[in-house]
Design a protein around this motif. Structure first.
Motif, PDB file in Angstrom:
ATOM      1  N   VAL A  44       6.911 -17.676  32.069  1.00  0.00           N
ATOM      2  CA  VAL A  44       7.657 -16.651  31.664  1.00  0.00           C
ATOM      3  C   VAL A  44       5.980 -15.788  30.874  1.00  0.00           C
ATOM      4  CG1 VAL A  44       8.829 -15.978  29.577  1.00  0.00           C
ATOM      5  CG2 VAL A  44      10.157 -18.392  30.841  1.00  0.00           C
ATOM      6  N   VAL A  45       6.844 -14.527  31.251  1.00  0.00           N
ATOM      7  CA  VAL A  45       6.029 -13.413  30.208  1.00  0.00           C
ATOM      8  C   VAL A  45       6.875 -12.449  29.692  1.00  0.00           C
ATOM      9  CG1 VAL A  45       4.630 -11.558  31.749  1.00  0.00           C
ATOM     10  CG2 VAL A  45       4.556 -13.719  32.365  1.00  0.00           C
ATOM     11  N   LYS A  46       6.020 -11.954  28.472  1.00  0.00           N
ATOM     12  CA  LYS A  46       6.433 -11.326  27.725  1.00  0.00           C
ATOM     13  C   LYS A  46       6.537  -9.541  28.094  1.00  0.00           C
ATOM     14  CE  LYS A  46       5.267 -13.867  23.581  1.00  0.00           C
ATOM     15  NZ  LYS A  46       4.628 -14.201  22.532  1.00  0.00           N
ATOM     16  N   LEU A  47       8.103  -9.626  27.871  1.00  0.00           N
ATOM     17  CA  LEU A  47       8.567  -7.696  27.313  1.00  0.00           C
ATOM     18  C   LEU A  47       7.501  -7.399  26.980  1.00  0.00           C
ATOM     19  CD1 LEU A  47      12.298  -7.643  28.609  1.00  0.00           C
ATOM     20  CD2 LEU A  47      10.419  -8.006  30.400  1.00  0.00           C
ATOM     21  N   ALA A  48       6.466  -6.190  26.660  1.00  0.00           N
ATOM     22  CA  ALA A  48       5.776  -5.778  25.467  1.00  0.00           C
ATOM     23  C   ALA A  48       6.343  -4.861  24.803  1.00  0.00           C
ATOM     24  CB  ALA A  48       3.960  -5.628  26.166  1.00  0.00           C
ATOM     25  N   ASP A  49       7.459  -3.926  25.177  1.00  0.00           N
ATOM     26  CA  ASP A  49       8.023  -3.238  24.283  1.00  0.00           C
ATOM     27  C   ASP A  49       9.954  -2.809  24.223  1.00  0.00           C
ATOM     28  OD1 ASP A  49       9.308  -1.009  26.681  1.00  0.00           O
ATOM     29  OD2 ASP A  49       7.902  -2.124  27.710  1.00  0.00           O
ATOM     30  N   TRP A  50       8.949  -1.594  23.334  1.00  0.00           N
ATOM     31  CA  TRP A  50      11.056  -1.915  22.744  1.00  0.00           C
ATOM     32  C   TRP A  50      11.900  -1.097  24.174  1.00  0.00           C
ATOM     33  CZ3 TRP A  50      13.158  -2.853  17.883  1.00  0.00           C
ATOM     34  CH2 TRP A  50      11.980  -2.859  17.023  1.00  0.00           C
ATOM     35  N   ASP A  51      11.476  -0.545  25.232  1.00  0.00           N
ATOM     36  CA  ASP A  51      12.559  -0.017  25.761  1.00  0.00           C
ATOM     37  C   ASP A  51      12.514  -0.682  26.584  1.00  0.00           C
ATOM     38  OD1 ASP A  51      12.642   2.546  24.776  1.00  0.00           O
ATOM     39  OD2 ASP A  51      11.496   3.518  25.562  1.00  0.00           O
ATOM     40  N   THR A  52      12.236  -1.735  26.968  1.00  0.00           N
ATOM     41  CA  THR A  52      12.237  -2.660  28.048  1.00  0.00           C
ATOM     42  C   THR A  52      13.375  -3.907  27.347  1.00  0.00           C
ATOM     43  OG1 THR A  52      10.022  -2.386  29.147  1.00  0.00           O
ATOM     44  CG2 THR A  52      10.964  -4.195  30.047  1.00  0.00           C
ATOM     45  N   LEU A  53      12.845  -4.289  26.160  1.00  0.00           N
ATOM     46  CA  LEU A  53      13.646  -5.337  25.065  1.00  0.00           C
ATOM     47  C   LEU A  53      14.982  -5.248  25.378  1.00  0.00           C
ATOM     48  CD1 LEU A  53      10.600  -6.346  22.520  1.00  0.00           C
ATOM     49  CD2 LEU A  53      11.510  -8.156  24.196  1.00  0.00           C
ATOM     50  N   MET A  54      15.348  -3.458  25.102  1.00  0.00           N
ATOM     51  CA  MET A  54      16.248  -2.804  24.802  1.00  0.00           C
ATOM     52  C   MET A  54      17.292  -2.842  25.879  1.00  0.00           C
ATOM     53  SD  MET A  54      16.658  -3.135  21.123  1.00  0.00           S
ATOM     54  CE  MET A  54      17.922  -2.574  20.734  1.00  0.00           C
ATOM     55  N   GLY A  55      16.438  -2.332  27.136  1.00  0.00           N
ATOM     56  CA  GLY A  55      16.626  -2.221  28.189  1.00  0.00           C
ATOM     57  C   GLY A  55      17.399  -3.993  28.774  1.00  0.00           C
ATOM     58  N   ALA A  56      17.042  -5.520  28.422  1.00  0.00           N
ATOM     59  CA  ALA A  56      17.005  -5.763  29.348  1.00  0.00           C
ATOM     60  C   ALA A  56      18.675  -6.663  27.694  1.00  0.00           C
ATOM     61  CB  ALA A  56      16.048  -7.199  28.809  1.00  0.00           C
ATOM     62  N   ALA A  57      17.935  -6.858  26.554  1.00  0.00           N
ATOM     63  CA  ALA A  57      19.840  -6.647  25.925  1.00  0.00           C
ATOM     64  C   ALA A  57      20.380  -6.277  25.883  1.00  0.00           C
ATOM     65  CB  ALA A  57      19.143  -6.308  24.516  1.00  0.00           C
TER      66      ALA A  57
END
Length: 446
Positions: free
Chosen positions: A430-443
């Motif tokens: 597992v590799v963490k997503l590190a920025d808001w846009d990527t996190l919210m896009g995935a959510a």
């Protein structure tokens, strides 16, 4: 049915939710967090190579997946653009604030704001993929670093500075941070305390890990151990301090090796100035201290300059005020009585605190359990009075009407899948997503 909001999804928030639903079958809990990801400092504060501690996420997950607990991420409370404390209070019978201690303490010395001088918190946030963190070029051009502080966070950042790519690759560290640290030229780290070795705050397990790092030697000055009167008779020390001193004594006797990197544990040095070199950090000036006979230290008027291109201060956390809640600026906490918020010395109905914002940044993760139990017990003792207040059957429509779009548990699960997929593409775990846009896009793919 008593409806409770818990603000903060770290250990203290999860333990509050767990205690409430265990003790009262008529309680429903919404756990709110400003981030789309749960677990607080367990996700964003525990070093990525400490898998055993990070495994606590499984325990917290069980709480957040309880049928009467709901996770709502991306909900900002008591900050500009977020939901006000007063408005939140109208949506639930009770609100428990478990927001931790978000600020770091400063040294208050000249040069502290120079480029290259950072809090350990900022460095940890970067390599832990906190979406608010920025790549500030922490280790760019750095050969020597100074870590001010001798607690477990200081040990963590020291270890991260000298870890190699092979050791970091199996962790969930974001790829950019891994690449940067693996390529760094850091050859020496000074971890410095103003008092003696017997008063250091790190635990023995974390300390000993420093001696197990490949191609890295740990150096301790025997004269600095001798300066500590408590080290003369280690048998009289409490167990943790005794084991710490014994470990450090072992390093004083070690033969100098040919390791590529070196960690120097230094004591009885008080920082007085961060020195500049070309507009950036060039070193730290320390005053030599000596025991004062009363458990503290006093300055000696003798100074030592330690060259460094990076300074990380690790001298403690501090709570920050929440707009709309009372705040004790001296202690960095919200005034309370057994977890009940006090306004002008009087209990404020339906408002509670737990965790570091309640007691200050003390203890370990497990310390949050009895702290949460005390607050939950107070809340449930007040339940009959609280239940008389009329609140919505479900706060979610009101949150959306306020312009918020909460990330549900399914959104967090989508983030987890995206992090697993990223790791697979990179040939890692597992590799963490590190920025808001990527996190919210995935959510939003949930």
């Amino acid at each position: 049915m008593l409806r409770v909001a818990v603000v903060g999804s770290g250990p203290s928030g999860c333990y509050i939710a767990q205690t409430l639903v265990q003790l009262d079958p008529e309680v429903r809990v919404d756990v709110l967090d400003r981030l789309p990801c749960p677990y607080g400092l367990v996700r964003y504060g525990v070093a990525p190579d400490h898998e055993k501690i990070k495994s606590l996420q499984g325990t917290l997950r069980t709480v957040l997946e309880h049928e009467r607990v709901r996770f709502l991420g991306g909900v900002r409370v008591a900050v500009p653009g977020g939901l006000s404390v007063a408005r939140l209070r109208t949506l639930y019978h009770a609100v428990v604030y478990c927001v931790g201690a978000a600020a770091d303490r400063h040294l208050g010395i000249p040069g502290e704001e120079l480029p290259g001088s950072w809090s350990a918190t900022e460095f940890v946030s970067w390599y832990s993929a906190h979406p608010d963190a920025v790549d500030a070029g922490f280790v760019r051009g750095v050969r020597s670093a100074v870590v001010i502080g001798v607690g477990n966070v200081a040990v963590d950042v020291t270890r991260m500075l000298v870890r190699g790519a092979g050791e970091l690759r199996p962790t969930d560290m974001p790829q950019a941070a891994l690449d940067t640290l693996a390529a760094s030229g850091v050859a020496e780290v000074h971890m410095v305390g103003r008092r003696g070795p017997s008063q250091a705050r790190f635990t023995t397990k974390e300390l000993r890990e420093l001696g197990c790092l490949p191609d890295t030697e740990v150096v301790v000055d025997p004269a600095e151990l001798a300066l500590d009167p408590a080290c003369a008779d280690v048998a009289a020390l409490p167990a943790v301090q005794r084991r710490n001193v014994e470990a450090m004594r072992g390093w004083t006797a070690a033969e100098p090796g040919r390791s590529g990197r070196r960690i120097r544990l230094r004591f009885f040095l008080r920082p007085v100035e961060v020195l500049a070199d070309g507009g950036r950090v060039g070193g730290v000036r320390f005053e030599r201290t000596a025991p004062d006979g009363r458990g503290g230290v006093t300055g000696t008027g003798r100074y030592e300059d330690v060259p460094a291109q990076l300074v990380l201060r690790s001298v403690g956390y501090r709570g920050v005020p929440l707009e709309g809640l009372p705040f004790d600026a001296r202690n960095g906490t919200v005034p309370h009585r057994e977890g009940r918020v006090l306004r002008d010395g009087v209990t404020s109905p339906g408002e509670y605190v737990a965790g570091w914002i309640k007691r200050g940044p003390t203890g370990v993760i497990g310390t949050n359990r009895p702290c949460a139990k005390e607050t939950a017990t107070s809340l449930l003792a007040d339940a009959s009075a609280l239940a008389r207040t009329e609140v919505p059957q479900d706060a979610l429509p009101a949150l959306r009407a306020a312009g918020l779009e909460p990330v549900p548990w399914a959104g967090w699960q989508a983030i987890e899948r995206a992090e697993a997929e990223l790791g697979a593409r990179l040939g890692r775990g597992v590799v963490k997503l590190a920025d808001w846009d990527t996190l919210m896009g995935a959510a939003r793919t949930a």
